[in-house]
Design an enzyme around this catalytic site. Structure first.
Site, PDB file in Angstrom:
ATOM      1  N   GLU A  39       9.431  -2.369  -1.969  1.00  0.00           N
ATOM      2  CA  GLU A  39      10.396  -3.378  -2.412  1.00  0.00           C
ATOM      3  C   GLU A  39       9.708  -4.607  -2.992  1.00  0.00           C
ATOM      4  O   GLU A  39      10.290  -5.323  -3.800  1.00  0.00           O
ATOM      5  CB  GLU A  39      11.292  -3.817  -1.242  1.00  0.00           C
ATOM      6  CG  GLU A  39      12.465  -2.886  -1.009  1.00  0.00           C
ATOM      7  CD  GLU A  39      13.535  -3.460  -0.099  1.00  0.00           C
ATOM      8  OE1 GLU A  39      14.557  -2.799   0.072  1.00  0.00           O
ATOM      9  OE2 GLU A  39      13.370  -4.563   0.470  1.00  0.00           O
TER      10      GLU A  39
ATOM     11  N   HIS B 161      -1.554  20.238   6.993  1.00  0.00           N
ATOM     12  CA  HIS B 161      -1.056  21.607   6.911  1.00  0.00           C
ATOM     13  C   HIS B 161       0.175  21.699   6.018  1.00  0.00           C
ATOM     14  O   HIS B 161       0.907  22.673   6.061  1.00  0.00           O
ATOM     15  CB  HIS B 161      -0.760  22.137   8.317  1.00  0.00           C
ATOM     16  CG  HIS B 161      -1.986  22.167   9.179  1.00  0.00           C
ATOM     17  ND1 HIS B 161      -2.668  23.323   9.475  1.00  0.00           N
ATOM     18  CD2 HIS B 161      -2.681  21.164   9.765  1.00  0.00           C
ATOM     19  CE1 HIS B 161      -3.726  23.032  10.224  1.00  0.00           C
ATOM     20  NE2 HIS B 161      -3.760  21.721  10.409  1.00  0.00           N
TER      21      HIS B 161
ATOM     22  N   LYS C 195      24.364   0.165  -4.693  1.00  0.00           N
ATOM     23  CA  LYS C 195      25.489  -0.405  -3.946  1.00  0.00           C
ATOM     24  C   LYS C 195      26.692  -0.595  -4.858  1.00  0.00           C
ATOM     25  O   LYS C 195      27.819  -0.280  -4.487  1.00  0.00           O
ATOM     26  CB  LYS C 195      25.108  -1.769  -3.347  1.00  0.00           C
ATOM     27  CG  LYS C 195      24.107  -1.682  -2.215  1.00  0.00           C
ATOM     28  CD  LYS C 195      23.909  -3.055  -1.603  1.00  0.00           C
ATOM     29  CE  LYS C 195      22.713  -3.075  -0.693  1.00  0.00           C
ATOM     30  NZ  LYS C 195      22.273  -4.411  -0.349  1.00  0.00           N
TER      31      LYS C 195
HETATM   32  O1  PA5 Z   1      14.312  -6.116   2.396  1.00  0.00           O
HETATM   33  C1  PA5 Z   1      15.500  -6.253   2.207  1.00  0.00           C
HETATM   34  O2  PA5 Z   1      15.972  -7.342   1.839  1.00  0.00           O
HETATM   35  C2  PA5 Z   1      16.496  -5.138   2.451  1.00  0.00           C
HETATM   36  O3  PA5 Z   1      15.893  -3.938   2.738  1.00  0.00           O
HETATM   37  C3  PA5 Z   1      17.386  -5.538   3.606  1.00  0.00           C
HETATM   38  O4  PA5 Z   1      16.592  -5.773   4.721  1.00  0.00           O
HETATM   39  C4  PA5 Z   1      18.411  -4.494   3.929  1.00  0.00           C
HETATM   40  O5  PA5 Z   1      19.156  -4.188   2.780  1.00  0.00           O
HETATM   41  C5  PA5 Z   1      19.359  -4.994   5.021  1.00  0.00           C
HETATM   42  O6  PA5 Z   1      19.962  -6.194   4.631  1.00  0.00           O
HETATM   43  P1  PA5 Z   1      20.793  -7.055   5.630  1.00  0.00           P
HETATM   44  O7  PA5 Z   1      19.912  -7.559   6.702  1.00  0.00           O
HETATM   45  O8  PA5 Z   1      21.352  -8.176   4.803  1.00  0.00           O
HETATM   46  O9  PA5 Z   1      21.884  -6.172   6.191  1.00  0.00           O
END
Ligand code: PA5
Length: 445
Positions: A286, A307, A421
């Protein structure tokens, strides 16, 4: 302390090129240290190890003690992505592998995770389990609006409300200080809450209440973990060529940009670290995978995966390099015995600890993979414990910031996460998505 070894790359890279990338990594280090780069309003994680107050840990322990006093024996921790993976990694790495099956249990609360997928079967089976236990839940969502945890929480919350008069005391919400649906609900229902700091993004949040509360509930040593992270916070603050975060960032970017190594495989030799790989993939994936750039983060668990994908790593497309998390010392000893018949022909190993075999498998694999064209970075810790896991968490977070700045991307945003989303909401006909619903349905015809 995390130590780095780069000799597994030396036959692939020129010394002068490495020096050039160290200079680039030092410039990126300056951006991170100066706190003026892209996304610099999300740097709260940098100071968490040294700034986390003892009172926060005590508040988490108070929740644990209160729930234990109520007879709670199962805590469902609900969250996804950065609101899930750090805690899961710590629980998997630091708990006894068979803790739930052992006849002699310690008195730690059992922690299970939900809200990290949309599988109906997973939730149904979770509720089968919940029905047999004395339950509390921690719901974690910084935004308070993420679909996966919201769905799981709705189901777990309804069950808790149906079965306990003190339902509100069995629910803790970890969310934004001010805004979001979860904050509103927590206020309305009188849940205890903990705050995800504004200046810490999800994937950097393991040392906030997001990780700290589940870690405390699971009976793990959060103080040792913070101490390990603090040791790294101090060590990595030094601007020099020996800084392991600078070296790691330099080498991985050199391999990516000059040798076309597009995939980094995080390798561990202990199944307890499987979720370290999952946490690390989110952190780097990310943070770096944007603007059509970035090293694809993959992870394997050896010797298990030798393996399976071991064949690809040895002889497939030469697009990858490995980063091995080396554990210097095993916490336990199991010695291989002698057998008078020796039908399995293992007597040559009699008297050796199993870890010796693991170490030789690791060394043999390193040489084989280097011979096969796979450069290898090694990151060593002394052993698997809370202190060293804290070291690893902080090391990877810091190195990720340096590496992403070197790559030329903002390490602290994740605009690409929104695309699926939007489609999902349109397909589910979420109010407010009417236009997108029409468009996506037309596209599917
Ligand atoms: O790193 C990030 O921002 C995302 O992976 C969030 O952690 C994930 O989408 C969960 O978001 P939230 O804590 O708002 O539910």
């Amino acid at each position: 302390m995390v130590k780095i070894q780069l000799n597994g790359c030396s036959s692939f890279v020129q010394e002068a090129d490495y020096k050039e990338y160290v200079e680039k990594a030092l410039a990126a280090f300056d951006v991170l240290a100066g706190e003026k780069g892209a996304g610099s309003d999300f740097l709260g994680w940098k100071h968490l190890p040294s700034k986390t107050p003892e009172s926060l840990i005590r508040d988490c322990e108070a929740v644990r003690d209160d729930w234990k006093a109520k007879g709670v024996d199962l805590v469902v921790v609900i969250g996804i992505g950065g609101s899930y993976l750090g805690a899961r990694c710590a629980v998997e790495a630091l708990s006894h592998t068979f803790s739930t099956q052992l006849s002699v249990r310690n008195d730690a609360l059992q922690v299970v995770f939900a809200g990290n997928n949309l599988s109906e079967e997973y939730l149904a089976e979770l509720m089968d389990f919940v029905a047999e236990r004395n339950v509390a839940t921690v719901v974690i969502s910084k935004s308070g609006t993420t679909t996966e945890p919201a769905v799981a929480f709705r189901i777990v919350k309804a069950w808790i409300e149906e079965h306990y008069k003190d339902a509100a005391e069995r629910i803790v919400a970890i969310t934004d200080a001010e805004k979001g649906a979860l904050k509103t609900l927590a206020k309305q229902e009188g849940y205890r809450t903990f705050v995800v700091p504004d200046n810490v993004g999800g994937r950097f949040s393991v040392l906030t209440p997001v990780g700290i509360l589940p870690i405390v509930l699971a009976g793990l040593d959060i103080r040792a973990m913070l101490a390990g992270a603090k040791e790294m916070e101090v060590a990595l603050a030094d601007r020099n060529e020996a800084n392991p975060a600078v070296q790691y960032a330099a080498m991985r970017n050199l391999l990516y940009s000059e040798l076309n190594k597009k995939v980094e495989v995080l390798v561990t030799y202990n199944p307890k670290f499987q979720y370290l790989g999952e946490w690390w993939k989110q952190l780097f994936g990310e943070s770096e995978g944007k603007d059509q750039k970035g090293i694809f983060p993959a992870s394997v668990n050896f010797t298990t995966d030798l393996h399976s994908v071991g064949q690809f790593i040895q002889e497939g497309d030469r697009m990858l390099f490995e980063t091995v998390v080396n554990i210097e010392k095993s916490n336990r000893s199991v010695v291989i015995g002698s057998d008078p018949q020796n039908l399995d022909q293992l007597n040559y190993l009699a008297g050796q600890p199993v870890e010796h075999c693991n170490a030789m498998a690791q060394l043999g694999t390193k040489l084989a993979h280097i011979d096969g064209g796979v450069p290898q970075i090694v990151l060593s810790i002394e052993k698997i414990d809370a202190f060293n896991l804290g070291c690893l968490f902080y090391f990877f977070e810091y190195a990720c910031g340096v590496s992403a700045y070197l790559l030329g991307v903002n390490p602290f945003n994740q605009p690409g996460v929104e695309a699926y989303k939007k489609n999902m909401f349109a397909l589910l006909s979420k109010p407010g998505y009417e236009e997108q619903s029409k468009a996506i349905r037309a596209r599917l015809k």
